[in-house]
Design a protein around this motif. Structure first.
Motif, short mmCIF file in Angstrom:
data_model
loop_
_atom_site.label_atom_id
_atom_site.label_comp_id
_atom_site.label_asym_id
_atom_site.label_seq_id
_atom_site.Cartn_x
_atom_site.Cartn_y
_atom_site.Cartn_z
N PRO A 24 0.90 -1.25 0.11
CA PRO A 24 -0.06 -0.14 0.12
C PRO A 24 0.72 1.16 -0.19
O PRO A 24 0.39 2.36 -0.61
CB PRO A 24 -0.62 -0.05 1.35
N ARG A 293 -3.09 -8.07 -1.54
CA ARG A 293 -2.61 -6.41 -1.46
C ARG A 293 -2.85 -5.69 -2.76
O ARG A 293 -3.36 -4.51 -2.62
CB ARG A 293 -1.28 -6.52 -1.34
N VAL A 294 -3.26 -6.37 -3.75
CA VAL A 294 -3.84 -5.81 -5.09
C VAL A 294 -4.90 -5.73 -5.05
O VAL A 294 -5.36 -4.84 -5.84
CB VAL A 294 -2.64 -6.63 -6.11
N PRO A 297 -6.68 -3.39 -1.78
CA PRO A 297 -5.73 -2.68 -1.01
C PRO A 297 -6.37 -1.87 0.32
O PRO A 297 -5.65 -1.88 1.16
CB PRO A 297 -4.93 -1.85 -2.02
N ASP A 298 -7.49 -1.41 0.24
CA ASP A 298 -8.00 -0.69 1.23
C ASP A 298 -8.87 -1.40 2.14
O ASP A 298 -9.37 -0.83 3.01
CB ASP A 298 -9.13 0.33 0.40
#
Length: 327
Positions: A24, A293-294, A297-298
């Motif tokens: 991030p 993570r991709v 990500p939020d």
């Protein structure tokens, strides 16, 4: 086996590099790697060395361990549907961690959660050895594992049901989904010795697993000590799965799916599948952690959820294929 390694090892290295540079924080790949190697002041070296590096190392260790244990378990039971969680180690380790969260030990002492999870795994091994007995066969081991797993699951549900705090219950549920986020090098050093010992035990089962393809009687006639083989399998699986569950929570399907996918590549010899599955497991968990993570990500998407979404359809396909072959 050599051809599979020639593909899998560079893939693991590439995914490990991607795991280090993807996250991030808006950090360029070159700047990230420079901060990791050179260090220095500021937040960037801290992010690389204390957040991303432990996460990458744990993904390799846990994924490789689950792949190795899954291949050994399937070879011993001669069943492609077997997986490390079948003998109740992961469920018992999760129970230990749940008790640490529920009693507040994890809040009072940072390492209480992984240490309690390891204690749960040790307890499961002792109970398995007691239930299966010194001369029990593979069927006895399966039945003992199912009993231990069911008991651990029931006790975990009981702890959740009696939890007076919804926050503690929520923390337990989220931890059991499995994640590598917010792990440090302390977790790596805690898990690595157990995983190394377990991997050594499992690696030494290769000759016995090959002999077992001919049946237990034939393996015994070839000089394989079946009691020692089973003990090495149980202790090795306990070390790698217990340590992985202790630091990352429950991550399923890796030990089931990876050996099944790689078996056609290496042939029918279980010993050839062991380290190939270890490399495949490391690659799969690295890829899944990058996807966490991709893709979102939020949001705090859990790693165990991603592996389940990938593994469950493949598991259903495996059941369907097995059913078709038996028809």
């Amino acid at each position: 086996m050599k051809k599979a390694f020639a593909v899998l090892l560079p893939l693991v290295a590439l995914l490990a590099l991607a795991s280090l540079v993807i996250g991030p924080a808006d950090i360029g790949p070159l700047a990230a790697l420079k901060a990791l190697v050179a260090g220095g002041d500021g937040p960037l070296p801290l992010v690389m060395r204390e957040i991303r590096l432990p996460r990458m190392l744990l993904a390799i260790l846990i994924g490789g361990s689950l792949g190795l244990a899954g291949a050994a378990m399937q070879g011993y039971l001669r069943n492609p549907l077997a997986e490390p969680g079948l003998i109740g180690i992961s469920g018992s380790a999760a129970l230990g961690a749940v008790i640490a969260i529920q009693t507040g030990l994890s809040a009072a002492f940072a390492l209480a959660l992984p240490l309690m999870a390891l204690a749960g795994a040790v307890g499961a091994v002792l109970l398995l050895v007691l239930l299966a007995g010194p001369r029990g066969g593979s069927l006895t081991l399966i039945l003992a594992g199912i009993a231990v797993s069911a008991m651990a699951s029931a006790l975990t549900s009981l702890v959740l049901n009696l939890s007076p705090s919804p926050y503690a219950a929520g923390e337990i549920v989220f931890w059991m989904m499995g994640s590598l986020a917010d792990r440090s090098m302390v977790h790596v050093w805690l898990a690595a010795p157990f995983m190394a010992a377990g991997a050594l035990l499992l690696a030494r089962t290769g000759r016995g697993l090959d002999a077992l393809t001919l049946g237990e009687d034939a393996a015994g006639a070839m000089g394989v000590h079946l009691t020692r083989l089973r003990l090495a399998l149980v202790l090795g699986t306990a070390c790698v799965v217990g340590a992985g569950t202790a630091v990352a929570g429950a991550i399923g399907f890796v030990g089931l799916v990876v050996p099944h996918l790689l078996r056609p590549v290496v042939g029918a010899r279980p010993s050839a599948l062991l380290w190939t599955s270890a490399a495949g497991g490391a690659a799969l968990l690295l890829a899944a952690d990058i996807a966490v993570r991709v893709v979102m990500p939020d949001r705090d998407l859990k790693l165990g959820v991603v592996t389940a979404l990938v593994g469950a359809p493949l598991f259903l396909h495996l059941i369907w294929k097995t059913r078709g072959e038996q028809a």
